[in-house]
Design a protein around this motif. Structure first.
Motif: not given
Length: 77
Positions: A49-54
């Motif tokens: 949930a803390d992993l931000k992907l672009t």
């Protein structure tokens, strides 16, 4: 079944045991994870949930039985 057939059966069973488990490199594209010809939709994988992907991010994807898990984001050095 003779002893040779038992050995062959054991070798085949062991070689197929982890066939459904692998780790691959994927990339993020428009909210999907692309691994070669395979594209995973958001509902097809689990992610921290803390992993931000672009878009353009590279990720390691593990397939464990029928579940895809985004392990982490990776970068070039």
């Amino acid at each position: 079944m003779n002893s040779y057939e038992k050995i062959i059966k054991t070798i085949r069973a062991e070689s197929n045991r982890d066939k459904d488990t692998y780790i691959r490199l994927g990339s993020v594209k428009n909210g999907k994870i692309k691994m070669g010809m395979l594209e995973l939709e958001k509902e097809d994988f689990l992610i921290n949930a803390d992993l931000k992907l672009t878009n353009g991010d590279k990720v390691l994807v593990a397939k464990i039985e029928d579940v895809f898990v985004i392990i982490c984001k990776v970068v070039d050095m």
